[in-house]
Scaffold this motif. Structure first.
Motif, mmCIF file in Angstrom:
data_model
loop_
_atom_site.group_PDB
_atom_site.id
_atom_site.type_symbol
_atom_site.label_atom_id
_atom_site.label_comp_id
_atom_site.label_asym_id
_atom_site.label_seq_id
_atom_site.Cartn_x
_atom_site.Cartn_y
_atom_site.Cartn_z
ATOM 1 N N UNK A 207 0.822 -1.205 0.000
ATOM 2 C CA UNK A 207 0.000 0.000 0.000
ATOM 3 C C UNK A 207 0.865 1.268 0.000
ATOM 4 N N UNK A 208 2.054 1.163 -0.587
ATOM 5 C CA UNK A 208 2.995 2.273 -0.541
ATOM 6 C C UNK A 208 2.439 3.535 -1.204
ATOM 7 N N UNK A 209 1.796 3.368 -2.351
ATOM 8 C CA UNK A 209 1.242 4.521 -3.066
ATOM 9 C C UNK A 209 0.188 5.232 -2.211
ATOM 10 N N UNK B 244 -1.521 9.757 1.362
ATOM 11 C CA UNK B 244 -2.013 10.253 2.647
ATOM 12 C C UNK B 244 -1.008 11.200 3.298
ATOM 13 N N UNK B 245 0.276 10.871 3.209
ATOM 14 C CA UNK B 245 1.311 11.756 3.761
ATOM 15 C C UNK B 245 1.306 13.107 3.065
ATOM 16 N N UNK B 246 1.105 13.095 1.746
ATOM 17 C CA UNK B 246 1.051 14.350 1.000
ATOM 18 C C UNK B 246 -0.163 15.172 1.428
ATOM 19 N N UNK B 247 -1.286 14.496 1.648
ATOM 20 C CA UNK B 247 -2.489 15.185 2.110
ATOM 21 C C UNK B 247 -2.274 15.813 3.483
ATOM 22 N N UNK C 182 -2.343 19.839 4.563
ATOM 23 C CA UNK C 182 -3.198 20.338 5.655
ATOM 24 C C UNK C 182 -2.361 21.057 6.706
ATOM 25 N N UNK C 183 -1.163 20.540 6.999
ATOM 26 C CA UNK C 183 -0.282 21.182 7.983
ATOM 27 C C UNK C 183 0.178 22.544 7.492
#
Length: 239
Positions: free
Chosen positions: A219-221, A226-229, A233-234
């Protein structure tokens, strides 16, 4: 059980409620505190045991005490416990006790003492003891002792690349790139490779592993999406 699973508070709660504490319960609690990052509390409990009970310290308990001294920087206290093992506590020093003291001295930069201790051992040191000294050389940038230690470690563990890697790092930090290339050549000639770093996390009773050298997770992609999202947001919150 609680200590091994990292729930040290529950472990302490059960220990405190025990009407009688024997050698095993004292040992497990002292060891559990030391191995879960409560080194100071481990040493306090050891002192309390000597003051309030008739239980005699055993080799596993004293190993935990040495470990705690190593991780709190109490080097002289650790050496005192180590030197008292046979004379005061009647416990024979074994390889893992020596290894722990070598690690303790190496962490604090007392590399000459650590090397002398290895040479004076009454039996063959463990490869882990030499590895601990080499790690200390890496941390404190001591090339001279590192070269001798790496050579000894390579004799004991010919198929282990860790000694070569640490020595290469020491040379690199000193800007000795010719020596770095020589170490890498030796590793190639012997068919040794640096093991890739690995991290893992347990989610819903399933362990997910991540390796530094390969994109191995199925599920790397989705993880990167999710990390980019989260990153977006941060940044939005900061603005």
């Amino acid at each position: 059980m609680y200590a091994k699973s990292g729930d040290i508070e529950s472990s302490k709660s059960v220990f405190d409620r025990m009407p009688e504490k024997n050698e095993i319960s004292w040992t497990v609690m002292i060891q559990g505190l030391a191995e879960n990052g409560f080194a100071v509390e481990s040493l306090f409990l050891f002192v309390e045991m000597k003051r309030t009970s008739t239980v005699a310290p055993n080799e596993l308990m004293l190993l935990s005490v040495l470990f705690a001294c190593s991780h709190t920087g109490l080097i002289d206290e650790g050496l005192q416990y180590f030197n008292s093992m046979e004379a005061v506590y009647g416990t024979k020093r074994k390889g893992r006790h020596y290894t722990c003291v070598v690690d303790m001295l190496s962490r604090s930069g007392r590399l000459v003492e650590a090397e002398e201790l290895l040479k004076s051992m009454p039996f063959q040191p463990e490869s882990n003891a030499w590895a601990a000294l080499l790690s200390g050389c890496n941390r404190h940038k001591n090339e001279e002792i590192a070269e001798r230690t790496a050579k000894k470690l390579s004799e004991l563990a010919e198929n282990n690349s860790s000694g070569y890697v640490m020595l290469s790092n020491i040379y690199a930090s000193a800007g000795k790139w010719t020596d770095v290339m020589e170490i890498r050549r030796l590793m190639r000639d012997r068919g040794l490779k640096k093991s890739g770093g690995c991290s893992w996390v347990e989610v819903r009773n399933e362990v997910h592993c991540f390796y530094s050298e390969e994109a191995s997770h199925c599920q790397l992609a989705a993880i990167y999406d999710l990390l980019q999202l989260l990153r977006v947001e941060m940044l939005t919150i900061e603005e």
